[in-house]
Design a protein around this motif. Structure first.
Motif, short mmCIF file in Angstrom:
data_model
loop_
_atom_site.label_atom_id
_atom_site.label_comp_id
_atom_site.label_asym_id
_atom_site.label_seq_id
_atom_site.Cartn_x
_atom_site.Cartn_y
_atom_site.Cartn_z
N UNK A 100 108.22 -121.51 -6.37
CA UNK A 100 108.05 -121.62 -4.92
C UNK A 100 106.66 -121.13 -4.55
N UNK A 101 106.10 -121.62 -3.45
CA UNK A 101 104.73 -121.26 -3.07
C UNK A 101 104.63 -119.86 -2.50
N UNK A 102 103.49 -119.23 -2.72
CA UNK A 102 103.18 -117.94 -2.10
C UNK A 102 102.34 -118.23 -0.87
N UNK A 103 102.94 -118.15 0.29
CA UNK A 103 102.25 -118.53 1.52
C UNK A 103 102.31 -120.04 1.70
N UNK A 104 101.36 -120.53 2.50
CA UNK A 104 101.36 -121.95 2.77
C UNK A 104 99.97 -122.42 3.19
N UNK A 184 98.22 -115.76 9.84
CA UNK A 184 98.89 -116.24 11.04
C UNK A 184 99.02 -117.77 11.01
N UNK A 185 100.01 -118.27 11.70
CA UNK A 185 100.26 -119.71 11.71
C UNK A 185 99.06 -120.47 12.26
N UNK A 186 98.52 -121.39 11.46
CA UNK A 186 97.38 -122.22 11.84
C UNK A 186 96.25 -121.35 12.44
N UNK A 187 95.98 -120.24 11.80
CA UNK A 187 95.08 -119.23 12.37
C UNK A 187 93.67 -119.76 12.62
N UNK A 188 93.05 -120.35 11.61
CA UNK A 188 91.67 -120.81 11.77
C UNK A 188 91.57 -121.91 12.82
N UNK A 245 102.78 -113.64 7.66
CA UNK A 245 102.10 -113.74 8.95
C UNK A 245 102.38 -112.57 9.85
N UNK A 246 103.09 -111.51 9.33
CA UNK A 246 103.38 -110.36 10.17
C UNK A 246 102.08 -109.70 10.57
N UNK A 247 101.96 -109.29 11.83
CA UNK A 247 100.75 -108.62 12.30
C UNK A 247 101.15 -107.65 13.39
N UNK A 248 100.52 -106.50 13.38
CA UNK A 248 100.79 -105.50 14.41
C UNK A 248 100.17 -105.94 15.72
N UNK A 249 100.96 -105.97 16.81
CA UNK A 249 100.40 -106.41 18.08
C UNK A 249 99.24 -105.53 18.51
N UNK A 250 98.20 -106.14 19.03
CA UNK A 250 97.03 -105.38 19.48
C UNK A 250 97.31 -104.72 20.81
N UNK A 251 96.63 -103.58 21.05
CA UNK A 251 96.78 -102.92 22.33
C UNK A 251 96.11 -103.75 23.41
N UNK A 252 96.73 -103.81 24.56
CA UNK A 252 96.17 -104.59 25.64
C UNK A 252 95.12 -103.78 26.36
N UNK A 253 93.96 -104.35 26.57
CA UNK A 253 92.86 -103.67 27.24
C UNK A 253 92.71 -104.23 28.64
N UNK A 254 92.76 -103.33 29.63
CA UNK A 254 92.63 -103.77 31.01
C UNK A 254 91.17 -104.08 31.31
N UNK A 255 90.89 -105.20 31.96
CA UNK A 255 89.50 -105.51 32.32
C UNK A 255 89.01 -104.63 33.44
N UNK A 256 87.69 -104.50 33.57
CA UNK A 256 87.13 -103.70 34.65
C UNK A 256 87.48 -104.31 35.99
N UNK A 257 87.65 -103.42 36.98
CA UNK A 257 87.93 -103.90 38.32
C UNK A 257 89.40 -104.17 38.54
#
Length: 344
Positions: A100-104, A184-188, A245-257
């Motif tokens: 079986x394939x490792x990844x895809x 990640x799925x179809x990352x590039x 494809x598991x990835x830790x969700x990034x922290x959300x950064x509030x924009x200025x203003x």
């Protein structure tokens, strides 16, 4: 043989990966000594394990019975073990053992992919936190700019997260090389789409220490002893359990203003450089909303914004009931009575 978890026992036998073994257990297709087990059940010496009535043998202690191959996947081949899917990778290779394939790799993509009968090594390589690098050569529909390279390298927001920083370099006018540690799925393709580019061709040229060089599209070969030694050394301390494809969700950064309520679609490019990105510049809708709020609070135009507000002096000794004297106004003759003048 010491006791092992059932999914590990099945994956080590070369029947499938651990994730697929868990699915088989949940579907009731696995038995231990004729009984259907639960997830997490352990297999001991002398236990009889079957999948769909087929006996599963314990793996060799030295893993000498395992298969590890490198395959140059052509465009149009689908990375699935489902034999009912036309153009599946298992039929394309035609190996005599169950692998079986490792990844895809996406169907329209080509290049290097590993296949194995060792389910234990699959999750070690696929787990995102293990940071095993993969190299790609990508052709896009527009000239590759320095701005594009910088943004791709820094990370792009897709699929509810921000991609990890990666290495990107220009190969030619429309071609660049990228080295990822994620899957990640179809990352590039998604990263390029976000920045306003479309992928025309994508080829994976390397996974860790193994290169696709020397393999024509559709060809495969066994990994060498040297490659396997380096591969095992690289994953020696890797974690073994995580979905592809598991990835830790990034922290959300509030924009200025202030926080914006409207989200940018994943495929819409940001402002070009020099047009306010990262400088807290508000868009037209935000400016109009602030303008309406200012006029609604003061009842005036925004001409008073620059001038400091005047503060009235209040005498603390003055009684609260005292009111400032009002300047008497001029009374019109005749009071409120309407006076008519006759002509002549």
């Amino acid at each position: 043989m010491t006791e092992k978890r059932l999914n590990k026992f099945i994956s080590e036998s070369g029947f499938c990966s651990r994730r697929e073994a868990d699915a088989l257990i949940e579907q009731g297709r696995v038995t231990i000594n004729g009984r259907r087990p639960e997830l997490g059940t352990k297999v001991g010496p002398g236990d009889s394990v079957e999948v769909d009535g087929r006996p599963i043998r314990a793996s060799a202690a030295d893993k000498g019975d395992r298969v590890y191959i490198a395959y140059n996947k052509p465009i149009g081949i689908t990375c699935t073990t489902e034999r009912g899917v036309q153009g599946n990778i298992i039929d394309a290779i035609g190996h005599r053992q169950r692998i079986f394939p490792i990844g895809r790799l996406d169907k329209p993509s080509e290049g290097l992919i590993f296949l194995t009968s060792d389910g234990d090594i699959v999750n070690k390589i696929l787990r995102a936190e293990n940071a095993h690098d993969k190299e790609y050569i990508v052709t896009v529909d527009k000239p590759v700019s320095s701005r594009f390279v910088e943004r791709m390298s820094r990370g792009v927001p897709i699929l509810g997260t921000v991609t990890k920083p990666c290495q990107v370099s220009v190969v030619s006018k429309f071609v660049f090389k990228i080295i990822l540690t994620q899957g990640l799925n179809r990352q590039i393709r998604r990263m390029c789409e976000y920045l306003g580019y479309e992928v025309q061709a994508l080829k994976r040229t390397r996974i860790m220490n193994v290169s696709v060089e020397g393999l024509r599209p559709g060809q495969w070969r066994d990994l060498t002893a040297t490659e396997m030694a380096e591969l095992n050394a690289a994953v020696a301390h890797s974690s073994k359990t995580a979905a592809e494809g598991h990835v830790r969700p990034a922290k959300r950064i509030k924009p200025e203003g202030g926080e914006r309520t409207e989200k940018r679609p994943s495929g819409q490019p940001r402002r070009p450089g020099g047009m306010g990105e990262g400088r807290g510049v508000l868009d037209a809708d935000s400016r109009s909303e602030q303008g309406r709020a200012s006029r609604g609070n003061s009842g005036k135009a925004r001409r008073d914004d620059k001038a400091p507000a005047k503060t009235l002096y209040v005498n603390p000794n003055q009684a609260k009931t005292d009111q400032p004297a009002k300047k008497p106004g001029k009374k019109k003759p005749g009071g409120s009575t309407l006076t008519l003048k006759r002509k002549g």
